[in-house]
Design an enzyme around this catalytic site. Sequence first.
Site: not given
Ligand code: SF4
Length: 346
Positions: A336, A95
């Site tokens: 995300c 993404e």
């Molecule tokens: S928030 Fe945490 S689990 Fe999600 S992509 Fe970033 S590092 Fe990885």
Amino acid sequence: MNLEQQDPHSLLPKEWEDLCVGWGLPAYRGRQIFQWLHQKDATSFLEMTVLPEELRRKLESSIPVFEMQLAKKQRSTKDETTKFLFRLRDGQCIESVLMRYEYGYSLCISSQVGCRMGCRFCASTLGGLVRNLTAGEMVQQVYAASKEASVRISHVVVMGCGEPFDNYDALLRFFSLMREEKGRGLSLRNITVSTCGLPHRIREFADCHVGVTLAVSLHAADDELRRQLMPGAARFSLDELLDACQYYTKETGRRVTFEYALIKGCNDGRDDAVRLVQRLRGMLAHVNLIPVNPVEERGLARSSPQRVREFAKVLEMGRIPVTIRREMGADIDGACGQLRNRYARA
Ligand code: SF4
């Protein structure tokens, strides 16, 4: 260099020059190849009409260019945020999110397919880490989104799927590619990298003096809560993490942005805000409060706007600079990893 294993978009001008010299060609041919890939958006070596035909054919057969494919696109009806799902050479999807600000367009890019850090509020990590992206796949997100939306992207945030410091060498190469004059020539000041907080990497990064903005995801001001929310990152204590951030500021003279996603009834209480003030007091820091995007698989809810304002007020009273991030793209699987997960399940 094993050419067959290379992603052509990952090679720097000097590496192309060395390859050309090794083939008995003048070095400037290498610079031409780089320019066609990164400035002229060539999708095949055969298009590079400035090169001798024999070289074009040799490149096309040994290290073909792969143009990232658009698998899905969602545009917010509330703001101008657009989420892209791009398919890579091996069929994996990633993404990227395009946002419009007063200062121009900013693209949030992914650094890995999936992620192994396991943050509770994040959809990217639900299937674990699949693989690292190449630096070429990182720059291509910028080129592909820019082409799809017909806009000039002036800012890049490495904050999408993946932990960028878990793909450290490719990340540094990505910065070098983005700043190249014969490429997009983006100022490193316009790039932000966001990490869940790996202290050894923050120190190493400080020593590199790269000049991008560093954002660190904190999300809790005590170790126990942070362990629950971010089990991968909380292998390191907050003391270790904040020491590394202070080292970063000492080495680079730059302030660190701390991201804090507010989750209803979890980390958004007055006591949490007071603890955060105590932790950050005396640091050259700035806190970015983010009302968390709900992730239904995790059962986490967003703090109310009033709770967010009250949390910010405690920080202001404690003289910690704070902003509340504008909510963007909540109607388009804003968190995300959500779009990628939905696409994989469909
Ligand atoms: S928030 Fe945490 S689990 Fe999600 S992509 Fe970033 S590092 Fe990885």
